[in-house]
Scaffold this motif. Sequence first.
Motif, PDB file in Angstrom:
ATOM      1  N   LYS A 130     -14.563  74.717  57.437  1.00  0.00           N
ATOM      2  CA  LYS A 130     -14.834  73.751  58.509  1.00  0.00           C
ATOM      3  C   LYS A 130     -14.741  72.308  58.034  1.00  0.00           C
ATOM      4  O   LYS A 130     -15.286  71.410  58.684  1.00  0.00           O
ATOM      5  CB  LYS A 130     -16.246  74.008  59.061  1.00  0.00           C
ATOM      6  CG  LYS A 130     -16.423  75.395  59.644  1.00  0.00           C
ATOM      7  CD  LYS A 130     -16.425  75.343  61.150  1.00  0.00           C
ATOM      8  CE  LYS A 130     -16.199  76.716  61.739  1.00  0.00           C
ATOM      9  NZ  LYS A 130     -15.824  76.677  63.135  1.00  0.00           N
ATOM     10  N   GLY A 140     -25.813  74.888  64.459  1.00  0.00           N
ATOM     11  CA  GLY A 140     -26.987  74.386  63.760  1.00  0.00           C
ATOM     12  C   GLY A 140     -26.995  74.749  62.286  1.00  0.00           C
ATOM     13  O   GLY A 140     -27.221  73.901  61.413  1.00  0.00           O
TER      14      GLY A 140
ATOM     15  N   SER B  42     -25.231  79.965  70.130  1.00  0.00           N
ATOM     16  CA  SER B  42     -25.448  78.745  70.910  1.00  0.00           C
ATOM     17  C   SER B  42     -24.339  78.556  71.927  1.00  0.00           C
ATOM     18  O   SER B  42     -24.574  78.046  73.026  1.00  0.00           O
ATOM     19  CB  SER B  42     -25.522  77.537  69.974  1.00  0.00           C
ATOM     20  OG  SER B  42     -26.638  77.651  69.128  1.00  0.00           O
ATOM     21  N   GLN B  86     -31.508  74.072  70.664  1.00  0.00           N
ATOM     22  CA  GLN B  86     -31.641  74.183  69.204  1.00  0.00           C
ATOM     23  C   GLN B  86     -31.942  72.818  68.575  1.00  0.00           C
ATOM     24  O   GLN B  86     -32.679  72.715  67.612  1.00  0.00           O
ATOM     25  CB  GLN B  86     -30.338  74.760  68.616  1.00  0.00           C
ATOM     26  CG  GLN B  86     -30.482  75.206  67.167  1.00  0.00           C
ATOM     27  CD  GLN B  86     -29.290  76.002  66.672  1.00  0.00           C
ATOM     28  OE1 GLN B  86     -28.245  76.057  67.306  1.00  0.00           O
ATOM     29  NE2 GLN B  86     -29.444  76.613  65.509  1.00  0.00           N
TER      30      GLN B  86
HETATM   31  N1  LIG Z   1     -18.056  71.428  70.115  1.00  0.00           N
HETATM   32  C1  LIG Z   1     -17.461  72.280  69.269  1.00  0.00           C
HETATM   33  N2  LIG Z   1     -16.178  72.080  68.923  1.00  0.00           N
HETATM   34  C2  LIG Z   1     -15.572  72.914  68.077  1.00  0.00           C
HETATM   35  N3  LIG Z   1     -16.136  73.975  67.498  1.00  0.00           N
HETATM   36  C3  LIG Z   1     -17.419  74.249  67.811  1.00  0.00           C
HETATM   37  C4  LIG Z   1     -18.137  73.413  68.705  1.00  0.00           C
HETATM   38  N4  LIG Z   1     -19.400  73.904  68.824  1.00  0.00           N
HETATM   39  C5  LIG Z   1     -19.449  75.007  68.033  1.00  0.00           C
HETATM   40  N5  LIG Z   1     -18.260  75.213  67.423  1.00  0.00           N
HETATM   41  C6  LIG Z   1     -17.929  76.313  66.525  1.00  0.00           C
HETATM   42  O1  LIG Z   1     -18.079  77.513  67.234  1.00  0.00           O
HETATM   43  C7  LIG Z   1     -18.646  78.522  66.402  1.00  0.00           C
HETATM   44  C8  LIG Z   1     -19.898  79.081  67.052  1.00  0.00           C
HETATM   45  O2  LIG Z   1     -20.881  78.052  67.110  1.00  0.00           O
HETATM   46  P1  LIG Z   1     -22.328  78.295  67.686  1.00  0.00           P
HETATM   47  O3  LIG Z   1     -23.011  76.988  67.736  1.00  0.00           O
HETATM   48  O4  LIG Z   1     -22.222  79.075  68.940  1.00  0.00           O
HETATM   49  O5  LIG Z   1     -22.966  79.179  66.533  1.00  0.00           O
HETATM   50  P2  LIG Z   1     -24.428  79.800  66.442  1.00  0.00           P
HETATM   51  O6  LIG Z   1     -24.289  81.272  66.547  1.00  0.00           O
HETATM   52  O7  LIG Z   1     -25.327  79.106  67.378  1.00  0.00           O
HETATM   53  O8  LIG Z   1     -24.811  79.424  64.946  1.00  0.00           O
HETATM   54  P3  LIG Z   1     -26.222  78.928  64.347  1.00  0.00           P
HETATM   55  O9  LIG Z   1     -27.047  80.145  64.169  1.00  0.00           O
HETATM   56  O10 LIG Z   1     -25.829  78.344  63.024  1.00  0.00           O
HETATM   57  O11 LIG Z   1     -26.778  77.922  65.290  1.00  0.00           O
HETATM   58  C9  LIG Z   1     -18.916  77.877  65.043  1.00  0.00           C
HETATM   59  O12 LIG Z   1     -17.894  78.228  64.174  1.00  0.00           O
HETATM   60  C10 LIG Z   1     -18.857  76.394  65.333  1.00  0.00           C
HETATM   61  O13 LIG Z   1     -18.329  75.719  64.237  1.00  0.00           O
END
Ligand SMILES: Nc1ncnc2c1ncn2[C@@H]1O[C@H](COP(=O)(O)OP(=O)(O)OP(=O)(O)O)[C@@H](O)[C@H]1O
Lengths: 228, 228, 299, 299
Positions: A130, A140, B42, B86
């Motif tokens: 990333k 997060g 998320s 979050q």
């Molecule tokens: N605005 C965005 N633009 C591009 N990629 C994104 C964006 N938001 C999240 N991602 C990517 O999408 C994927 C999923 O993100 P997400 O926030 O849903 O993860 P998560 O399951 O909530 O993780 P965590 O437990 O760390 O919060 C990750 O690889 C993240 O880098």
Amino acid sequence: MISLQNVSKTYPNGTRAMKNVSLNIKKGDFVFVVGSSGSGKSTLIKMLLKEEDPTSGKIIVNNKDITKLKRKQVPYLRREIGTVFQDFRLLPNKTVYDNVAFAMQVVEANPKEIRRAVPVTLGLVGIAKKFKCYPHQLSGGEQQRVALARAIVNDSPILIADEPTGNLDPETAWEIMKLLQDINKRGVTVVMATHEKEIVDTLRKRVIEIDNGVVIRDSCEGGYDCED
Amino acid sequence: MISLQNVSKTYPNGTRAMKNVSLNIKKGDFVFVVGSSGSGKSTLIKMLLKEEDPTSGKIIVNNKDITKLKRKQVPYLRREIGTVFQDFRLLPNKTVYDNVAFAMQVVEANPKEIRRAVPVTLGLVGIAKKFKCYPHQLSGGEQQRVALARAIVNDSPILIADEPTGNLDPETAWEIMKLLQDINKRGVTVVMATHEKEIVDTLRKRVIEIDNGVVIRDSCEGGYDCED
Amino acid sequence: MTVKIRTLRHLSKEGILGIWENRLMSLASIGTIVLCLIILGVSFTLASNVDYILSQIESNVGITAYIDDSVKEDEITTLKTKLEAIPNVSGVTYVSKDDAFLTFTDDSNLENIMKQFEKDNPLPASFEITMVDLEEQERVIESLEQYDELEISYFQAEAPMLVQLNDSIRYISMIIIISLILVGIILMSNTIKLTVYIRRREINIMKYIGATDWFIRAPFIIEGISIGLIGGIIPIFALWGAYSWVLKVVNSRFTVMIESIKLQSTADILSAFTPMSLIIGVGIGAIGSIISIRKHLKV
Amino acid sequence: MTVKIRTLRHLSKEGILGIWENRLMSLASIGTIVLCLIILGVSFTLASNVDYILSQIESNVGITAYIDDSVKEDEITTLKTKLEAIPNVSGVTYVSKDDAFLTFTDDSNLENIMKQFEKDNPLPASFEITMVDLEEQERVIESLEQYDELEISYFQAEAPMLVQLNDSIRYISMIIIISLILVGIILMSNTIKLTVYIRRREINIMKYIGATDWFIRAPFIIEGISIGLIGGIIPIFALWGAYSWVLKVVNSRFTVMIESIKLQSTADILSAFTPMSLIIGVGIGAIGSIISIRKHLKV
Ligand SMILES: Nc1ncnc2c1ncn2[C@@H]1O[C@H](COP(=O)(O)OP(=O)(O)OP(=O)(O)O)[C@@H](O)[C@H]1O
Ligand SMILES: Nc1ncnc2c1ncn2[C@@H]1O[C@H](COP(=O)(O)OP(=O)(O)OP(=O)(O)O)[C@@H](O)[C@H]1O
Ligand SMILES: [Mg+2]
Ligand SMILES: [Mg+2]
């Protein structure tokens, strides 16, 4: 390495977040700081970084009394200490790579060295893929790992981490803990505020428990709870 | 109540955060969403709130296809759903009290009702003493509890919480979990993304596990890990 | 403040990049500087033209010395040389009796009456005397009064009035220009303050990581100077274009009226305004960023 | 958009509170509005005075009709009434032969010469005719030429020149005032854009909690209107003070020179500027906040 002598902290609104705390952390120690929410863990860490000044008492880091530090000297104190902040504090308009590289540019590191060290560190915390993303494009847990990468990239002699695993799943959290132990084995002093009972209980390191601004326990090889 | 049908989400930078996900959550359910950091938890929650739109597929909340919702209708969707974000998302220049009261003012609640409900809710999450503080004067866990108070103060039929205990010590976390169960018992549908293995393993509720954008497990009375 | 060359290069790059990364704020700052400097430029042009025109009028207000008919033609040259030697006299023009009669019949509506005098011209010859400094008129007159063969006529009231008017206009335009510069500084420091306010979190984070004040400040200052430079260059070209156009219009439409009165050339205006605009622009950009960043560095 | 009264009250309170909570930005916005409106006020005052003075000069430029000596004293009143009836004539003043002689000897440097005529006054009596609209001078002259007993004298060149000059000055001041209003709008919308940019996170959060667009927008608009109102009131008092002072100075120092030319009264200036300042201030405050908030509501 780090020593607090009768430190008290009262915030301007009257909250007494630290009450007459004294403690010593030796070079190469690995210390967990635990305590319930609002007990004063972050306040302790903020004082070590001179983000907040104690209301009374002395704080000595690296043989220097940092309460008496001149404004000009503060950046050099902070360079001695790699820090993971509870709220991450990533630069919003820099990519993951630039955020970590920035910490090295601040200490005027060699560009070659920066180009070598940054990808390696991003790999260590498992966020290498990333490197081009901006903080708002990360989850997060990903942001938390970037903050950790930034804290360790300079090989500072002290590493302070405020909840470095709060947003991580257990598996990733354990990888991060292994990384911190490796760093500690290389002689880095590690201070980590955490709520993760399982981690504290398993690793059996020194535990300092704070409650309502007072150190109520300081045990070598302790667990998260008193009884352990 | 909530239903996803073949939902995919690709962020503008090319990240495929959700791949052809279908799932159903009934009224009154209590669902844990687990998965490693960056797996897409998320993203799922953001789509339920129409903070992000799915690239393809249908999302139905309260019998309405929210992907087809008009801009004007979005606020009314969000009022149906109490949310703990979050990253907390507290209003920085409002006090704790005003932050929670604001959520009621938005739905044009009676001022008398506001004056009654806000202190009660702050008491429930254990932050009543700090009602006059601004968010920057709170510890991480305290901010998280304010965010939770704001999410539940309106008695919305759905409660979505993204890591509501990530910054809390185990004891406080358990109190919060009891609170969420009570709310669930009153008929509120609760969706909670979490990393807390211990909590998931103990409560034995429905668990949806996401990995890399795909639902790899959906088990009633499951544990945090597959094997449990 | 020992910084390595590569750090300097890095910081400059950051500064220039910052302009693009903060497009909205950069545009706002540049826009503010440009607008203020344009207003300043217009005021400056007006004021300096009023000044220029008044000094032309001033140099046209002179003393008329009627020469007694007894003075012979050949004595006149000697007399003229003497008058030219009087301090503060800038020019002496001889108007013969014939010239005077021609001008008079030309000027007046009384042609019929004057025709009677065609043979025996009653008008005296005269010297038209102009002065360097109108305020010194009294002294020149004292010197002239020593010549018995001259009868002196001058605008007693108008001269000090004109001096006073000229002084007042200079005074007022100074006040306007200074207020404008102040207005500009206030507006710009407001904009910069807002810019820095937006980025205060960023500045704080840098400090927490261990960046020195100069490391944080340098990109902002470079950004400020660049923005000031851009904001200082644009008004120069704007004024150039606008003033050339105004000159063209004025010259083509009002030539009959303002035969003897000229406006300042574009070159004159620009040679004064260019350094003014650049210095004020860059100065405010630099000073503004230094001042407004200071408060946020204290963490 | 059905909102309850108490919600309205709450939103107004939020708006007013917002001014204080965002002191820095409020001050910046108010300052910008005040400064722009002051510049506007000064330009407006200058332009409207120039206009006023020119129209006074215009009304002083008249036609002189010399009356043949054969016309008897008692016919003059009839003639005067006839002339006054000509369209576009605003005034007719009779100047007798004696008056003319007095004025002439007074005016000219040729007293000695004129003394010869004291007995047999060669100067004719005349009517001084002023017009409502200088551009219509031609027509008046045509009417006057029908009277054989009158010899008409007028400034053939000057009249159209003056009209042209007056038009140009009006035109230029219109351009300056409009540019200033535009400058003001740009500066202010910049400031408001920055203000909203700073608070975009706050706006986003409100949207995520389920606030409608109007719920979020109302306090901003109320804040914008209040800021515009404050920013619109201050320049009125500033102009009041400054203009009264200027009038006092001008009247005390230049009375001799500008006997016949008057500046506009403070009341005239303020009665035109007050609604202008308030409307522009409030309008820009409101429109500025509506426009700049729009983009951030889309979340
Ligand atoms: N605005 C965005 N633009 C591009 N990629 C994104 C964006 N938001 C999240 N991602 C990517 O999408 C994927 C999923 O993100 P997400 O926030 O849903 O993860 P998560 O399951 O909530 O993780 P965590 O437990 O760390 O919060 C990750 O690889 C993240 O880098
Ligand atoms: N800037 C501040 N002004 C006033 N009070 C503050 C400020 N920062 C923290 N506090 C208060 O000081 C106490 C200790 O806060 P601190 O952030 O140190 O807690 P913590 O142990 O880190 O808690 P958590 O585990 O929730 O992060 C809390 O009661 C908090 O409300
Ligand atoms: Mg903390
Ligand atoms: Mg997440």
